[in-house]
Design an enzyme around this catalytic site. Sequence first.
Site, PDB file in Angstrom:
ATOM      1  N   SER A 133     -14.415  32.968  17.235  1.00 15.91           N
ATOM      2  CA  SER A 133     -14.643  33.144  15.799  1.00 15.91           C
ATOM      3  C   SER A 133     -14.795  31.802  15.083  1.00 15.91           C
ATOM      4  CB  SER A 133     -13.550  34.004  15.165  1.00 15.91           C
ATOM      5  OG  SER A 133     -12.341  33.859  15.829  1.00 15.91           O
ATOM      6  N   HIS A 164     -18.437  30.811  15.682  1.00 14.33           N
ATOM      7  CA  HIS A 164     -19.394  31.578  14.875  1.00 14.33           C
ATOM      8  C   HIS A 164     -19.762  30.852  13.584  1.00 14.33           C
ATOM      9  CE1 HIS A 164     -19.522  34.851  17.511  1.00 14.33           C
ATOM     10  NE2 HIS A 164     -18.486  35.532  17.095  1.00 14.33           N
TER      11      HIS A 164
HETATM   12 ZN   LIG Z   1      -9.018  33.543  17.961  1.00 16.05          ZN
END
Ligand SMILES: [Zn+2]
Length: 388
Positions: A67, A70
């Site tokens: 994440s 990202h």
């Molecule tokens: Zn994580």
Amino acid sequence: MKAAIISAEWSPRPDYAVTPEENRTHMARVGSSCWKHPSAAVATLPDPTPGPDDVILKVAAAGLCGSDLHFFETDGDGYMQYPGMARFPSVPGHEVSGEVVATGAGVKYLKPGDLVCLDDMVCCHKCEACRRGFPNQCENLDDVGFTMNGGCAELLKVPESNCWKINHLVARFGSKAKTLEAGAVIEPFTVGYNALFECAARIKPGAYATVFGAGSIGLAVIQLLRATGATKVLCFERNPGRRALATKVGAHAVHDANADPAATAAIVMAATEGAGADVQVECAGAFNSSLPAMEACAANGSQVVVIGRDPARVPVFLESYQVKKANIVGAMGNTGHGTYPNVLRMMAAGLLDPTLFITDRFPLDDFNGALKTAQSRQGGKVLLKIGG
Ligand SMILES: [Zn+2]
Ligand SMILES: [Zn+2]
């Protein structure tokens, strides 16, 4: 304090109806239509001071995860693809360990010197979802490292109630330094635990299991399945380095992820003497290859647990789930439900070991180097070693 800072340009697309509220707060409903040209640098920020219920951590280590990566994936126009609700500039880092160095006046359970790991999800405990027992679905969620400054910094301010003590793990890991490294890699286990034992049902010792994807969450899931009595854990992963890690953490067999779901399912059926898999965990975010494979090799009662994220829609033949009494289970988050303390108990008991898949360590000053290594998606967990 020194901190890694992600910057981006607030530049709503011409066809995006930006509200006055969004223009004022820069918290966008659709961040991918508002934030452009992300970049990261290490800079100096003012030291945080604790509010009444906060603690200040001297950050020891912070893990980078999918994440975080990202943030740096952009489309053809330079817009960030997955900024979530983040506002920039911001400090990333939600997988964090540290030592308490200051406490607010209302702090009850922590004191300076305590070693802790972070539960990054700051729930409001007031909304309908929280009060109904769905903290991972909190309507006012703040997430450390996303909507609040995170732990890729020398100091981190967080609510006391988002810290879990790990002092006792020093006996398990043998040193404070190793404990603090492990402490930064507890979050992936809590994501896996929440998915397997809070979201899914009927996972029993003796199960045959498949795990798709051997990033940190997949590697944590393999360990959780082994620790809870799965008798065959088959892992499918594209990257050879990660396949080696899957073997290292206990998968019984590890295969190259095959784009052809029928070929993958055939491997599972052969390995289980035709029984199929009782537990199947998607940690790859590659639904178009994994979901059809899982459907084809599901045992009666199979739990297909979806943790990976993928914007793709996937055709699913529901009748095969009906006739097999099988479930597709959506899983997100890691907070509440006793998840952190149970994972910590398993770690203290020697059942889980995050240090097995920490593969790369960088100083905070080389945040961009750490990012580059993580972006290669070759190895295991990439850690920033900050103050410990
Ligand atoms: Zn994580
Ligand atoms: Zn809430």
